[in-house]
Design a protein around this motif. Structure first.
Motif, mmCIF file in Angstrom:
data_model
loop_
_atom_site.group_PDB
_atom_site.id
_atom_site.type_symbol
_atom_site.label_atom_id
_atom_site.label_comp_id
_atom_site.label_asym_id
_atom_site.label_seq_id
_atom_site.Cartn_x
_atom_site.Cartn_y
_atom_site.Cartn_z
ATOM 1 N N UNK A 100 -17.862 16.860 29.882
ATOM 2 C CA UNK A 100 -16.458 16.747 30.211
ATOM 3 C C UNK A 100 -15.751 15.901 29.162
ATOM 4 N N UNK A 101 -14.675 16.444 28.594
ATOM 5 C CA UNK A 101 -13.895 15.672 27.632
ATOM 6 C C UNK A 101 -12.665 15.131 28.341
ATOM 7 N N UNK A 102 -12.203 14.001 27.862
ATOM 8 C CA UNK A 102 -11.022 13.377 28.466
ATOM 9 C C UNK A 102 -9.794 14.223 28.154
ATOM 10 N N UNK A 103 -8.979 14.474 29.164
ATOM 11 C CA UNK A 103 -7.740 15.203 28.935
ATOM 12 C C UNK A 103 -6.761 14.283 28.226
ATOM 13 N N UNK A 104 -6.137 14.824 27.197
ATOM 14 C CA UNK A 104 -5.170 14.023 26.455
ATOM 15 C C UNK A 104 -3.825 14.735 26.453
ATOM 16 N N UNK A 105 -2.805 13.972 26.102
ATOM 17 C CA UNK A 105 -1.451 14.537 26.023
ATOM 18 C C UNK A 105 -0.765 13.982 24.796
ATOM 19 N N UNK A 106 0.247 14.690 24.370
ATOM 20 C CA UNK A 106 1.035 14.243 23.233
ATOM 21 C C UNK A 106 1.829 13.010 23.647
ATOM 22 N N UNK B 129 12.014 6.289 26.253
ATOM 23 C CA UNK B 129 12.465 7.039 25.082
ATOM 24 C C UNK B 129 11.402 6.904 23.999
ATOM 25 N N UNK B 130 10.814 8.033 23.588
ATOM 26 C CA UNK B 130 9.690 8.036 22.656
ATOM 27 C C UNK B 130 9.981 7.270 21.370
ATOM 28 N N UNK C 9 3.388 6.346 19.311
ATOM 29 C CA UNK C 9 3.998 7.584 18.826
ATOM 30 C C UNK C 9 3.035 8.429 18.000
ATOM 31 N N UNK C 10 2.111 7.790 17.316
ATOM 32 C CA UNK C 10 1.241 8.504 16.373
ATOM 33 C C UNK C 10 -0.074 8.967 16.986
ATOM 34 N N UNK C 11 -0.452 8.425 18.114
ATOM 35 C CA UNK C 11 -1.742 8.776 18.704
ATOM 36 C C UNK C 11 -1.620 9.819 19.794
ATOM 37 N N UNK C 12 -2.709 10.000 20.503
ATOM 38 C CA UNK C 12 -2.697 10.828 21.707
ATOM 39 C C UNK C 12 -3.011 9.899 22.869
ATOM 40 N N UNK C 13 -2.604 10.292 24.059
ATOM 41 C CA UNK C 13 -2.788 9.445 25.228
ATOM 42 C C UNK C 13 -3.647 10.191 26.238
ATOM 43 N N UNK C 14 -4.735 9.552 26.648
ATOM 44 C CA UNK C 14 -5.592 10.180 27.656
ATOM 45 C C UNK C 14 -5.004 9.910 29.039
ATOM 46 N N UNK C 15 -5.471 10.662 30.003
ATOM 47 C CA UNK C 15 -4.996 10.448 31.383
ATOM 48 C C UNK C 15 -5.355 9.036 31.844
ATOM 49 N N UNK C 16 -6.525 8.555 31.452
ATOM 50 C CA UNK C 16 -6.950 7.204 31.836
ATOM 51 C C UNK C 16 -6.017 6.161 31.224
ATOM 52 N N UNK C 17 -5.658 6.368 29.943
ATOM 53 C CA UNK C 17 -4.744 5.428 29.290
ATOM 54 C C UNK C 17 -3.370 5.447 29.956
#
Length: 134
Positions: free
Chosen positions: A5-11, A22-23, A31-39
């Motif tokens: 299982x890989x961690x789901x990430x989002x932009x 506001x981004x 702004x430059x990374x990805x964010x996991x659901x856990x984060x």
């Protein structure tokens, strides 16, 4: 066979939207990374200082500005508000109470009243016809 299982990430834009910020006002590393659901859950549960400050003072994205002013996003556009606003700017608009804001708040109040009326009507119909849901 074991499933990996890989961690789901989002932009970052998606994460910012879920956090209600506001981004472009977030730190560069966000702004430059990805964010996991856990984060994301961790940020929501225990927001760092930058997130608390953004939520407190802004700049706020349009959905947040609209909610704070009590109007729709479309109402903001009709009023000429297309840019993110800070809390201070929102409070100044409330104090100034321009004609467009008064009008859009009235429209929004009517929309809410109509939504309640429709909900009550559906509930009434559901009571009359057994076995149906509202």
């Amino acid at each position: 066979m074991k499933s990996h299982q890989t961690a789901q990430t989002m932009k970052p834009a998606t994460a910012a939207k879920k956090l209600g910020v506001y981004l472009e006002a977030t730190p560069a590393e966000f702004q430059e990374g990805v964010v996991s659901r856990a984060e994301l859950s961790a940020l929501q549960a225990d927001p760092p200082e930058w997130l608390r400050e953004l939520r407190r003072t802004g700049p706020h994205p349009r959905p947040v500005v609209a909610a704070k002013l009590g109007v729709s996003i479309s109402g903001l556009a009709r009023g000429g508000v297309t840019e993110p606003l800070t809390t201070e700017q929102i409070e100044a608009l409330k104090a100034e109470s321009p004609e467009w804001l008064v009008r859009e708040r009235a429209v929004q109040a009517e929309v809410r009243k109509e939504a309640v009326r429709i909900k009550e009507k559906k509930a009434e119909r559901a009571e009359q016809v057994p076995g149906t849901r509202p």
